[in-house]
Design a protein around this motif. Structure first.
Motif, PDB file in Angstrom:
ATOM      1  N   MET A  97       0.842  -1.197   0.000  1.00 26.56           N
ATOM      2  CA  MET A  97       0.000   0.000   0.000  1.00 26.56           C
ATOM      3  C   MET A  97       0.879   1.250   0.000  1.00 26.56           C
ATOM      4  SD  MET A  97      -2.983  -0.888   2.694  1.00 26.56           S
ATOM      5  CE  MET A  97      -3.851  -2.441   2.693  1.00 26.56           C
ATOM      6  N   ILE A 100       1.881   1.923  -3.455  1.00 29.11           N
ATOM      7  CA  ILE A 100       0.793   2.552  -4.211  1.00 29.11           C
ATOM      8  C   ILE A 100       0.681   4.031  -3.838  1.00 29.11           C
ATOM      9  CG2 ILE A 100      -1.726   2.659  -4.333  1.00 29.11           C
ATOM     10  CD1 ILE A 100      -1.564  -0.440  -4.378  1.00 29.11           C
ATOM     11  N   PHE A 130      -5.145   9.558  -1.034  1.00 24.63           N
ATOM     12  CA  PHE A 130      -5.639   8.429  -1.832  1.00 24.63           C
ATOM     13  C   PHE A 130      -5.678   7.162  -0.996  1.00 24.63           C
ATOM     14  CE2 PHE A 130      -5.307   4.878  -4.722  1.00 24.63           C
ATOM     15  CZ  PHE A 130      -6.194   5.216  -5.729  1.00 24.63           C
ATOM     16  N   ALA A 133      -8.387   7.157   1.632  1.00 22.80           N
ATOM     17  CA  ALA A 133      -9.728   6.848   1.136  1.00 22.80           C
ATOM     18  C   ALA A 133      -9.817   5.402   0.687  1.00 22.80           C
ATOM     19  CB  ALA A 133     -10.084   7.785  -0.022  1.00 22.80           C
ATOM     20  N   ALA A 134      -8.693   4.852   0.180  1.00 20.71           N
ATOM     21  CA  ALA A 134      -8.749   3.494  -0.347  1.00 20.71           C
ATOM     22  C   ALA A 134      -8.665   2.453   0.764  1.00 20.71           C
ATOM     23  CB  ALA A 134      -7.619   3.277  -1.350  1.00 20.71           C
ATOM     24  N   PHE A 135      -7.797   2.684   1.746  1.00 18.99           N
ATOM     25  CA  PHE A 135      -7.588   1.681   2.788  1.00 18.99           C
ATOM     26  C   PHE A 135      -7.792   2.301   4.169  1.00 18.99           C
ATOM     27  CE2 PHE A 135      -4.375   1.054  -0.640  1.00 18.99           C
ATOM     28  CZ  PHE A 135      -5.054   0.063  -1.308  1.00 18.99           C
ATOM     29  N   PRO A 136      -9.029   2.712   4.488  1.00 20.43           N
ATOM     30  CA  PRO A 136      -9.232   3.439   5.749  1.00 20.43           C
ATOM     31  C   PRO A 136      -8.878   2.624   6.989  1.00 20.43           C
ATOM     32  CG  PRO A 136     -11.329   2.862   4.741  1.00 20.43           C
ATOM     33  CD  PRO A 136     -10.275   2.526   3.754  1.00 20.43           C
ATOM     34  N   THR A 137      -9.015   1.307   6.909  1.00 23.88           N
ATOM     35  CA  THR A 137      -8.715   0.512   8.099  1.00 23.88           C
ATOM     36  C   THR A 137      -7.217   0.439   8.333  1.00 23.88           C
ATOM     37  OG1 THR A 137     -10.439  -0.851   7.140  1.00 23.88           O
ATOM     38  CG2 THR A 137      -9.595  -1.520   9.264  1.00 23.88           C
ATOM     39  N   PHE A 163      -2.106  -6.653  -2.643  1.00 17.08           N
ATOM     40  CA  PHE A 163      -3.548  -6.745  -2.869  1.00 17.08           C
ATOM     41  C   PHE A 163      -4.266  -7.609  -1.842  1.00 17.08           C
ATOM     42  CE2 PHE A 163      -1.727  -5.676  -6.966  1.00 17.08           C
ATOM     43  CZ  PHE A 163      -2.414  -4.521  -7.232  1.00 17.08           C
ATOM     44  N   MET A 164      -3.552  -8.034  -0.817  1.00 18.42           N
ATOM     45  CA  MET A 164      -4.202  -8.850   0.206  1.00 18.42           C
ATOM     46  C   MET A 164      -4.315  -8.043   1.493  1.00 18.42           C
ATOM     47  SD  MET A 164      -5.053 -11.616  -1.116  1.00 18.42           S
ATOM     48  CE  MET A 164      -4.942 -11.794  -2.882  1.00 18.42           C
ATOM     49  N   GLN A 165      -5.298  -8.437   2.307  1.00 19.14           N
ATOM     50  CA  GLN A 165      -5.505  -7.726   3.554  1.00 19.14           C
ATOM     51  C   GLN A 165      -4.348  -7.954   4.510  1.00 19.14           C
ATOM     52  OE1 GLN A 165      -9.228  -9.103   4.928  1.00 19.14           O
ATOM     53  NE2 GLN A 165     -10.357  -7.451   3.967  1.00 19.14           N
ATOM     54  N   GLY A 311     -15.928  13.598  11.999  1.00 18.23           N
ATOM     55  CA  GLY A 311     -15.765  12.232  12.443  1.00 18.23           C
ATOM     56  C   GLY A 311     -14.318  11.769  12.430  1.00 18.23           C
ATOM     57  N   LEU A 312     -13.428  12.569  11.844  1.00 24.75           N
ATOM     58  CA  LEU A 312     -12.041  12.146  11.722  1.00 24.75           C
ATOM     59  C   LEU A 312     -11.243  12.598  12.929  1.00 24.75           C
ATOM     60  CD1 LEU A 312     -11.484  13.294   8.065  1.00 24.75           C
ATOM     61  CD2 LEU A 312     -11.534  10.953   8.825  1.00 24.75           C
TER      62      LEU A 312
ATOM     63  N   SER B 170      -9.075 -13.036   1.298  1.00 21.63           N
ATOM     64  CA  SER B 170      -8.284 -12.034   2.007  1.00 21.63           C
ATOM     65  C   SER B 170      -7.955 -10.835   1.120  1.00 21.63           C
ATOM     66  CB  SER B 170      -6.998 -12.649   2.530  1.00 21.63           C
ATOM     67  OG  SER B 170      -6.241 -13.145   1.456  1.00 21.63           O
ATOM     68  N   GLN B 172      -7.781  -7.279  -0.271  1.00 25.26           N
ATOM     69  CA  GLN B 172      -8.003  -5.976   0.374  1.00 25.26           C
ATOM     70  C   GLN B 172      -8.738  -5.058  -0.599  1.00 25.26           C
ATOM     71  OE1 GLN B 172      -6.987  -4.264   3.450  1.00 25.26           O
ATOM     72  NE2 GLN B 172      -8.321  -2.769   2.490  1.00 25.26           N
ATOM     73  N   VAL B 175     -11.328   0.829  -1.041  1.00 25.43           N
ATOM     74  CA  VAL B 175     -12.625   1.441  -0.776  1.00 25.43           C
ATOM     75  C   VAL B 175     -12.891   2.628  -1.695  1.00 25.43           C
ATOM     76  CG1 VAL B 175     -14.003   2.570   0.973  1.00 25.43           C
ATOM     77  CG2 VAL B 175     -12.547   0.672   1.593  1.00 25.43           C
ATOM     78  N   ILE B 176     -11.825   3.351  -2.024  1.00 24.01           N
ATOM     79  CA  ILE B 176     -12.003   4.580  -2.804  1.00 24.01           C
ATOM     80  C   ILE B 176     -12.648   4.290  -4.152  1.00 24.01           C
ATOM     81  CG2 ILE B 176      -9.718   4.522  -3.897  1.00 24.01           C
ATOM     82  CD1 ILE B 176      -9.603   7.542  -3.521  1.00 24.01           C
TER      83      ILE B 176
ATOM     84  N   TYR C 112     -22.540   7.965   9.810  1.00 19.83           N
ATOM     85  CA  TYR C 112     -21.323   8.701   9.488  1.00 19.83           C
ATOM     86  C   TYR C 112     -21.513   9.560   8.249  1.00 19.83           C
ATOM     87  CZ  TYR C 112     -16.355   9.465   8.835  1.00 19.83           C
ATOM     88  OH  TYR C 112     -15.120  10.026   8.687  1.00 19.83           O
ATOM     89  N   ILE C 197     -19.567   5.627  15.408  1.00 21.39           N
ATOM     90  CA  ILE C 197     -20.663   6.475  14.946  1.00 21.39           C
ATOM     91  C   ILE C 197     -21.767   5.631  14.318  1.00 21.39           C
ATOM     92  CG2 ILE C 197     -21.236   8.337  13.354  1.00 21.39           C
ATOM     93  CD1 ILE C 197     -18.414   9.399  13.853  1.00 21.39           C
TER      94      ILE C 197
END
Lengths: 380, 215, 228
Positions: A97, A100, A130, A133-137, A163-165, A311-312, B170, B172, B175-176, C112, C197
């Protein structure tokens, strides 16, 4: 050796300061911060810095090769982007990530606009926005600093396959068996649990196992060096930090429970790094002195507003990006009055034409024709 | 006869390539950006739009001699709105899930400029058969455009294609990609790709010509 | 008026043909629309019924059939057509034997990014909420949608106490979402850490809807128990 006659326009006296020297000095000033970051988080941080910066350099090389770009990797600007981006990401951020983020930072944040000096937004922050927004967790998963064995073992999430969690780090941190461990940044702890971290802890980043970036004190010292050497406009960080503290103090006085004290506002999150290294990016900040102050104040106020009313937990990134967008406008409305015009004059632009004929008349000490003496010449 | 066929093929290909509504004319961006979060949504939207396009253009072409030009826009809008309503009911009858996923954008087909543009610029001037062929080409071109966005966004945003998992559990998700900014990024990426391609094609045509001149 | 000179054009169409053409087109289009409506009506209604049943059966797993009701200020009536103003639509689920398995109602609260609309199941026997499902939400994928999969969070809804007070005018205890790990009472919801939230929106949605609905139907449970 034959003498060469160079024909070129002014300025003829040049300072030895080039884009390269400026950028190289900024990179040098960033090195202590990076070293401290590695000291805090071990090899994961080192790998993150290398991969992110590497991705930035690859992207820069590719886009300068493709043509239509100014600058190249030799000017160190992509290195700065990479280092800042890596410092603003969590140390255990999966390396793929991070790569990226680096590619997006250069391609989308810089190359699309035409390369060095033409970008509207700070490239490092574009990359970070970017991936946020793409990987908020993943971007919200911090690990505690100063873990034992951090120089021999990667944070498990770092090495997630592309590409894997990434695996969750909670269990891994728990297995360390350390008391008083917090895997949330002081800002999220304050936002979601109402815990305020200690002032001196935040100042040095040394006490306990805080999930924080490099020490604000160190960043400030490096920033002072740059400001002393005039490599950054001191007005911007002063205005950012000043406005954030003033607004933070006013809100804290209004409701001490809901709003953190100004010291916490100043030292937590990425405010210090953002104010000194990101907001002062030359291409994306206003050049006028008043404009720099206004721009900085906008960032400081927006940061506090986003932190406290959205909220952030952290808002420095969006604050700087919004202010970047506003920078051209700020520059326009804060144009200094040309010498010789009264302060009340509404004209904000030099209005005399800079035509070559005009210049040459001045240069040759020619008699400037009086008003109304221009008459159509008649061939005699 | 073969000339006719070639002409028809040309009419059809116009919408798919030369005048692609998404990538060349940049028309109908509202559904393009909004409903392309998954390939199936993009395909359904494309098919629905194609249906409306073909039916409206057929009717407009049939009526082209009787509709006075003063009221032609009103007539076209009524005709288009009719077929959009038909599609609306049809999708509700086929799948409510799909209907909810596409949301207001089904009704908004009525203001898709591709359709009114075709009716006004093309079908009102030609006989039914070429009008339909051209409309079908435009519809297919629009569908291809939506699918191009939808597949990329679904693969990155969900790790699936038409709901079939591609990368396992798995993966990922980005989200965007399923959020509005992702739509703009992917559209921008495709536009850049086609611009680059067009430029390259032009370049490869220009270079030998230049060489010839020098020779 | 100083209108620019119009270029010479075909003579203007007289009024009557214009109206005639428009009328003709409108009639044609009307026919097509009505045809499509009639043709799809039964399928659409069937689809809607299946979708509703699926949603209710999901939150009330023991239910096998459903009844639709309106709760108004004066009592409970069997639902037909659109929801009248002031009335709340809710669904009763019945098991195989025709016994009331529970009541399903919609709740909504600001999350949210937009309103989170949920369908939750309330069981009269235990006076508790036993499950919820999402009707519509625009929460951040990966964070806000954890409410449907997070095991700790779903454990809140094994039996979330939603009990009416003595005179049946309001809930005895407000349903409240509390910070992760601080749940102490059966009417509290333990939030997901990181998705506080959205968790709060679920709790507030259940609370607000129960406050409005339950006092109205409390006296009419016997009427609802009889399957229509």
């Amino acid at each position: 050796m034959s003498a060469r006659i160079e024909l070129r326009t002014a300025p003829h006296v040049k300072s030895p300061r080039t884009v390269e020297t400026i950028m190289r000095t900024v990179v040098l000033s960033l090195l202590p911060i990076c070293l401290f970051f590695i000291y805090q988080y071990g090899i994961s941080a080192a790998a993150s810095i290398l991969v992110v910066t590497g991705a930035c350099l690859v992207a820069e090389r590719a886009s300068t090769r493709a043509g239509g770009q100014s600058g190249d990797i030799g000017d160190w600007s992509a290195t700065i982007t990479g280092l800042l981006l890596a410092l603003s990401l969590p140390p255990g951020f999966p390396l793929w990530m991070g790569a990226i983020a680096g590619l997006v930072a250069i391609f989308l944040g810089k190359s699309i606009f035409g390369g060095l000096g033409r970008n509207v937004f700070n490239p490092a922050l574009v990359g970070r926005a970017f991936v946020q927004a793409a990987f908020p967790t993943a971007i919200a998963s911090y690990t505690p600093s100063f873990l034992p064995g951090r120089f021999g073992e990667f944070i498990p999430s770092s090495l997630a396959l592309p590409f894997m969690q990434p695996p969750a780090t909670d269990a891994w941190v728990k297995a360390m068996q350390i008391d008083a461990i917090a895997s949330a940044t002081p800002l999220s702890q304050f936002k979601f649990e109402g815990v305020v971290a200690g002032f001196d802890q935040l100042l040095t980043s040394l006490g306990g196992h805080l999930a924080v970036g490099p020490s604000p004190l160190l960043i400030l010292a490096c920033g002072l060096f740059l400001a002393y050497r005039r490599y950054l406009d001191w007005r911007i960080p002063v205005a950012v930090l000043g406005s954030a503290v003033v607004l933070g103090w006013a809100l804290h006085a209004f409701d001490p429970v809901r709003f953190a004290d100004p010291g916490f506002v100043l030292l937590s999150g990425g405010l210090m790094l953002g104010a000194i290294y990101m907001a002062t990016d030359m291409a994306t900040s206003p050049v006028t002195p008043k404009g720099a102050l206004l721009y900085g104040a906008l960032i400081g106020v927006l940061t506090v507003v986003i932190r406290d009313f959205s909220g952030l937990p952290e808002g420095v990134m969006y604050a700087i990006l919004i202010a970047n967008a506003a920078a051209p406008l700020i520059e326009r409305v804060t144009q200094p009055t040309p010498f010789g015009r009264g302060p009340s004059s509404k004209v904000r632009r030099a209005t005399y034409p800079l035509t070559p004929s005009y210049i040459s008349r001045e240069e040759h000490h020619a008699v400037v024709p009086e008003k109304g003496s221009f008459k159509p010449k008649v061939n005699q | 006869m073969s000339l006719d066929k070639a002409k028809n093929l040309d009419e059809f290909m116009e919408g798919i390539w030369r005048q692609n509504p998404v990538f060349v004319m940049a028309l109908g961006m509202c559904p393009t950006l909004a409903v392309t979060v998954s390939a199936i949504n993009a395909l359904s939207m494309g098919v629905a739009t194609t249906f409306v396009l073909v039916c409206s253009c057929l009717l407009v072409s049939l009526l082209r001699k009787v509709v006075p030009k003063e009221v032609r826009i009103a007539t076209y809008i009524v005709i288009i709105a009719t077929f959009v309503t038909v599609v609306d009911y049809a999708i509700q009858a086929i799948s409510l899930t799909l209907y909810e996923a596409l949301g207001a954008f089904i009704q908004l087909i009525v203001v898709n400029c591709v359709i009114l543009g075709r009716a006004e610029a093309h079908s009102s001037k030609v006989p039914p058969l070429p009008a339909m062929i051209n409309a079908a080409g435009m519809g297919v071109g629009f569908t291809i455009g939506l699918l191009a966005l939808g597949t990329v966004r679904e693969i990155f945003g969900n790790g699936t294609l038409f709901g079939i998992s591609l990368f396992g559990e798995s993966f990922q998700p980005w989200v965007i990609m399923v959020l509005p900014p992702g739509g703009f990024f992917v559209l921008g990426g495709w536009l850049m790709f086609f611009a680059w391609w067009a430029k390259r094609k032009e370049g490869s045509k220009a270079v030998p010509a230049e060489g010839h001149q020098h020779a | 008026m100083n209108a620019p000179a119009t270029p010479p054009s075909a003579p203007a169409t007289p009024t009557v043909p214009m109206i005639r053409t428009l009328g003709l087109v409108a009639a044609l289009c009307g026919l097509i629309i009505v045809g499509a409506y009639q043709g799809s009506l039964s399928a659409v209604q069937e689809n809607k019924r299946i979708a509703l049943e699926r949603a209710v059966f999901k939150v009330l797993p023991t239910a096998k059939s459903i009844g639709e009701y309106f709760a108004t200020g004066n009592g409970v009536t069997v639902a037909s057509g659109e929801t009248p103003a002031g009335a709340i639509r809710f669904y009763a689920g019945y098991d195989e034997k025709g016994q009331l398995a529970g009541i399903a109602a919609e709740g909504a609260a600001k999350g949210y990014s937009d309103f989170v609309r949920i369908l939750f199941a309330w069981v009269p026997d235990c006076q508790c909420v036993t499950g919820f499902g999402l009707v519509a939400s625009r929460e951040t994928p990966g964070i806000g949608d954890k409410i449907l999969v997070d095991k700790d969070f779903l454990a809140n809804f094994k039996a979330l106490e939603v009990r009416l007070n003595e005179d049946m005018s309001a809930l005895a205890n407000e349903v409240k979402t509390v910070k992760h790990g601080t749940k102490t009472a059966p009417w509290q919801i333990d939030a997901i850490s990181g998705a506080t939230i959205t968790s709060r929106a679920v709790g507030k949605g259940i609370n607000d809807a129960s406050q409005a609905l339950l006092p109205r139907i409390a006296g009419h449970l016997d009427f609802i128990r009889n399957k229509p």
